[in-house]
Design a protein around this motif. Structure first.
Motif, mmCIF file in Angstrom:
data_model
loop_
_atom_site.group_PDB
_atom_site.id
_atom_site.type_symbol
_atom_site.label_atom_id
_atom_site.label_comp_id
_atom_site.label_asym_id
_atom_site.label_seq_id
_atom_site.Cartn_x
_atom_site.Cartn_y
_atom_site.Cartn_z
ATOM 1 N N GLU B 23 0.824 -1.212 0.000
ATOM 2 C CA GLU B 23 0.000 0.000 0.000
ATOM 3 C C GLU B 23 0.855 1.258 0.000
ATOM 4 O OE1 GLU B 23 -2.380 -0.289 3.463
ATOM 5 O OE2 GLU B 23 -4.031 -1.283 2.423
ATOM 6 N N GLU B 24 2.034 1.141 0.595
ATOM 7 C CA GLU B 24 2.945 2.294 0.653
ATOM 8 C C GLU B 24 3.832 2.361 -0.574
ATOM 9 O OE1 GLU B 24 2.808 4.645 2.940
ATOM 10 O OE2 GLU B 24 1.176 3.613 3.981
ATOM 11 N N GLY B 25 3.497 1.580 -1.569
ATOM 12 C CA GLY B 25 4.203 1.684 -2.836
ATOM 13 C C GLY B 25 5.454 0.840 -2.943
ATOM 14 N N ARG B 26 5.691 -0.024 -1.957
ATOM 15 C CA ARG B 26 6.883 -0.874 -2.029
ATOM 16 C C ARG B 26 6.622 -2.068 -2.924
ATOM 17 N NH1 ARG B 26 7.478 3.108 0.684
ATOM 18 N NH2 ARG B 26 9.083 3.410 2.265
ATOM 19 N N ARG B 27 7.677 -2.482 -3.619
ATOM 20 C CA ARG B 27 7.575 -3.696 -4.435
ATOM 21 C C ARG B 27 7.763 -4.890 -3.505
ATOM 22 N NH1 ARG B 27 12.166 -2.875 -8.481
ATOM 23 N NH2 ARG B 27 12.877 -1.802 -6.598
#
Lengths: 515, 413
Positions: B23-27
């Protein structure tokens, strides 16, 4: 106090006791058997399940070997449904003197045990998991014997011939009429009721407990309980009974029986046959010895460990119970102690239970002054009439034609709801462990993880138990399962046990149930 | 391909950590040898149900509980953080409609009729709250994993008005139908119709109706609502033996959310080892059928479970080992004595064994220093808890998974 009359009162519901009851009933004697717990709750239900060829005793105890091979042949005829004809091997591992093989072969020949040395390559072809370093291999007619089927088969046959079998009936006293034993005072441990059984002859077939019973009549019988531990492994690591070719010692037999293989055993003299602890060092010894027979043994999944008490009779005190003969002992207390109406049959082994029963009933008949011939070597047990041996796939084979036609309550042991309910109604018990001994409930890999709750729920309905009695049944079964599981918890069985913790303590929260 | 974070394990802890990071944009990549505890345990989020006695309010009980249990994972987490993990979780699983929170435990009947406190329960179970009083009817379907008369007997014995009836629903030619089989049937209108018809006229006024937790998988909310509407009363589910249908729903909803957030999940690869250098984990090595795979990332979350899942192993010599990184372990209470005690229901010496961690949930060595700077641990792998006895399993997994993700995000910023 209620009273019963019998010509023969048999004390003990192990293989010897039910064998005596069957034999006496088949000779037309009015027979009652009392057992303090369930059938085969003692030594019979706690052994590795080996039908001896006699090979194990061929060198050390030739008399026992002779008895074994004679009875082996008879049991194959009368109890085929209880036997899986696995055959047996005696192998010389690198830890065993290969020269013992010659002594062994001679011993077998002298005692009538069929023996054939086979090439090592053939032995390894037959049993690929065997230690490839074995130097010699001998084939003998060992087999696997299901003790519960055997005992229940004898009990059913005895009942068909008119015998009465009273379970959870404990002997609290033997009644003396002068120099004569005239019967027994009995307590029903389920109801608390007392019962008096008048008998012309009492046969003490209490096995490792026979000394305790004889003492009630003032007779001294020196029975040395010899503790033997066993571990059931979750696979058929071998499909043939495998013995080390050496003098009998600890951890030198591996018996494939049903879906498991059982390694045994030890022999330690204990004071009390009701107090048998399995120690970590004993477990380690079994596993290390297992490695010698089947490399990688410690990596295999162990299911359960338990201990049984051999009834070793010794006329004198001895220190090492391995030195006591495995042959049986018949004590006619009329001749021995001047006490009439009492016969003790002890020692021996499940393989020779029928012979032990025969000589005991012969002695009882002599005391009764009647002459009737034994027929137990001729008449097959119920379900063994067709002479077909049990095979590993028998139960699955019976179920396969009707897949999914019925619910499996214990998936491990293929027990259907119908069979479970039928056994509950027949046995009329509030004890799930009785059903285990009847059906093998909870004896598979999950050790009751899935079937315990189901069986308690079904028992609650079938026996119309109140919730407290059903809780007690469930909790005591879980404790009984744990007793055999905790000594061998490692590897995959540890994973299983933790899953079971989650089910019973986490999901169901049985620890909060009132009993 | 390099990921920001590789999560090992697809139980609730692993999925919570992965979802929060994604959700925080991490892969994010989740690697697991199979489905996790979700398929075995009910979907209730038990934060703390028992501390000796039953716990009424986890929020109130937690500080004292943590203080009394040094080395427990809750010692590492503030009540605020646990509360935040619960709020976050509720908002991410709208389909399950979770109810409750940290202030008060809901008390649900177990399948034997014991009372179990849970902080957060799916809406399909909330009607079973015993605190509300009233009358309960438990419905058997012939499912071999559910015995309503036994359940009702125990509840009645503790003063709850409860009774049971058994239905004989149409199962077609198949008779050995398990929980998942029943759940599929409940998604068929004709089957629901048959159930409602069989129940008609057999319900007492004001009775709430409990079914085993098999009321559908993907359509559970609709099935449950339809039964409530047609039976005109609260209907609820009672969790029973594995496989857990309610847990499967939880897994499905979380993995769907994870995929929507861009996370990847690979099931069927067993992580067996790691490449490490300079106090960091560079990659983990996983085995699948006939090949191995290497997964590189900047950080890693170990959520491989305890003994049950195989994250921690015990061998026949009594040696205990964390299976992937061979991390230091804590929590054994053997003191040279036996590993197990003879009484089943006692706490066992190995019950609290697991991986010790620092405040950022990094596994520590014997000196209490983080073993690897970029390795975090969550869930049943952690030392110090006996979640099946405490009734803290999913609560611990959720909070520590959430917190491990938080520690990684914090470290990045």
């Amino acid at each position: 106090v209620a009273a019963l009359e019998a010509e023969v009162l048999v004390i003990g519901g192990g293989s010897t006791g039910v064998g005596v009851a069957r034999d006496a009933a088949m000779r037309g004697l009015k027979t009652v058997l009392v057992e303090r717990k369930d059938l085969a709750d003692g030594t019979t239900g706690r052994y590795h399940g080996l039908l001896h060829s006699g090979g194990r005793y061929a060198v050390k105890d030739p008399e026992a070997a002779r008895e074994c091979i004679v009875e082996n042949v008879i049991l194959r005829r009368i109890a085929s449904d209880c036997i899986e004809d696995t055959g047996g091997l005696f192998v010389s591992t690198p830890w065993d003197d290969p020269a013992f093989g010659d002594v062994f072969r001679e011993g077998c020949r002298a005692t009538g045990v069929p023996v054939e040395e086979i090439p090592v390559a053939e032995a390894l072809r037959r049993e690929p998991r065997l230690n490839p370093e074995i130097s010699r291999a001998f084939s003998v007619p060992d087999a696997a014997l299901d003790p519960w089927k055997l005992v229940w088969g004898c009990a059913r046959s005895a009942q068909e011939h008119g015998a009465q079998i009273l379970l959870y009936h404990r002997v609290v006293g033997l009644e003396r009429d002068g120099q004569r034993v005239s019967g027994a005072a009995i307590r029903n441990d389920l109801t608390g009721e007392d019962l008096r059984i008048h008998a012309d002859v009492v046969v003490n077939a209490a096995g490792a407990w026979a000394g305790q019973i004889a003492e009630l009549a003032g007779c001294r019988v020196n029975v040395l309980p010899g503790k033997g531990i066993m571990i059931a492994m979750n696979h058929r690591l071998v499909n043939t009974v495998v013995n080390r070719c050496k003098m009998p010692a600890d951890g030198d037999i591996l018996v494939p029986i049903r879906t498991v293989s059982v390694i045994g055993t030890t022999d330690v003299r204990v004071a009390d046959p009701d107090d048998l602890e399995v120690t970590q060092s004993e477990i380690d010894e079994m596993l290390d010895e297992g490695e010698k027979l089947v490399p990688g043994f410690r990596e295999a999944r162990a299911l359960r460990a338990w201990a049984g008490a051999r009834p070793l009779f010794s006329p004198e005190e001895v220190a090492d119970t391995r030195e006591v003969s495995r042959s049986h002992a018949l004590l006619d207390h009329r001749e021995r102690d001047g006490v009439e109406g009492l016969v003790t049959i002890t020692g021996g082994k499940t393989t020779t239970f029928r012979l032990m029963a025969e000589v005991a009933v012969d002695a009882a008949c002599a005391q009764l002054g009647v002459e009737r011939a034994c027929r137990t070597h001729e008449e097959p047990l119920p379900d063994s009439e067709d002479g077909h041996f049990y095979s590993l796939g028998s139960r699955l084979h019976a179920r396969e034609p009707v897949p999914q036609s019925e619910e499996l309550i214990c998936e491990c042991e293929l027990i259907t709801r119908h069979r479970l309910e039928e056994a509950m109604e027949r046995r009329h018990t509030a004890n799930l462990d009785d059903l285990r001994r009847t059906l093998r409930l909870g004896m598979g890999p999950c050790q009751g993880g899935f079937c315990s709750y189901r069986a308690a729920g079904i028992l609650h309905a079938v026996e119309r138990l109140d919730h407290r009695a059903a809780n007690a049944a469930l909790l005591s079964f879980l404790q009984e399962r744990w007793k055999g599981v905790h000594p061998i918890l490692y590897g995959d069985q540890m994973r299983q046990a933790r899953l079971d913790d989650w089910i019973f303590q986490g999901l169901l929260r049985v620890q909060h149930l009132p009993t | 391909m390099t990921h920001d974070t590789v999560v090992i394990g697809a139980g609730l802890a692993g999925l919570a950590a992965a979802l929060r990071l994604a959700e925080e944009g991490r892969r994010v990549l989740v690697v697991a040898k199979g489905v996790g505890s979700t398929h075995l345990a009910p979907a209730t989020i038990d934060v703390l149900g028992f501390d000796g006695e039953a716990v009424e309010s986890p929020a109130q009980a937690l500080p004292q509980f943590a203080a009394a249990h040094p080395g427990h994972p809750y010692e590492r987490l503030s009540v605020e953080l646990i509360a935040a993990s619960i709020d976050w979780f509720k908002s991410r699983l709208p389909l399950s409609g979770y109810r409750g929170g940290l202030e008060e435990n809901v008390v649900l009947p177990t399948a034997v009729g014991a009372a179990k406190p849970s902080a957060l329960v799916p809406e399909t179970m909330v009607g079973g709250d015993l605190r509300a009083g009233g009358r309960f009817l438990f419905v058997g379907l012939g499912l071999k994993d559910f015995y309503p008369a036994y359940l009702a007997g125990n509840l009645a014995g503790s003063g709850v008005q409860a009774r049971a009836i058994e239905l004989a629903p149409p199962l077609g030619r198949e008779t050995d139908v398990g929980s998942v089989g029943f759940a599929r049937r409940f998604e068929q209108p004709a089957f629901r119709e048959a159930i409602v018809r069989e129940l008609a006229g057999r319900l007492e006024p004001e009775e709430r109706v409990g079914f085993p937790a098999v009321l559908g998988i993907r359509q559970a909310a609709e099935v449950w609502r339809e039964l409530e509407t047609r039976l005109e009363r609260p209907v609820f589910e009672v969790a029973t033996l594995p496989p857990s249908v309610s847990g499967i729903r939880l897994f499905e909803e979380m993995t769907a959310a994870l995929r929507r957030a861009g996370g990847r999940i690979v099931i069927g690869q067993t992580v067996v080892g790691a490449e490490t250098a300079n106090g960091r984990v560079e990659a983990v090595v996983a085995e699948a059928a006939a090949r191995t795979g290497t997964f590189r990332a900047r950080s890693f979350v170990l959520a491989s479970g305890g003994f049950a899942a195989g994250g921690v192993e015990l061998n026949s010599y009594g040696k205990i080992r964390e299976a992937i990184f061979d991390l230091a372990l804590a929590g054994a209470a053997t003191n040279g004595g036996p590993r197990f005690l003879p009484t089943y229901l006692e706490e066992q010496p190995l019950d609290r064994v697991g991986v010790p961690v620092d405040d950022r949930l990094r596994p520590t060595d014997a000196e209490g220093r983080p073993r690897y700077e970029n390795l975090h641990a969550a869930g049943a792998t952690l030392a110090g808890a006996v979640p099946w006895r405490e009734a803290s399993g999913n609560g611990l997994s959720l909070a520590t998974g959430y917190a491990a993700a938080g520690a990684i995000l914090e470290g990045d910023s």
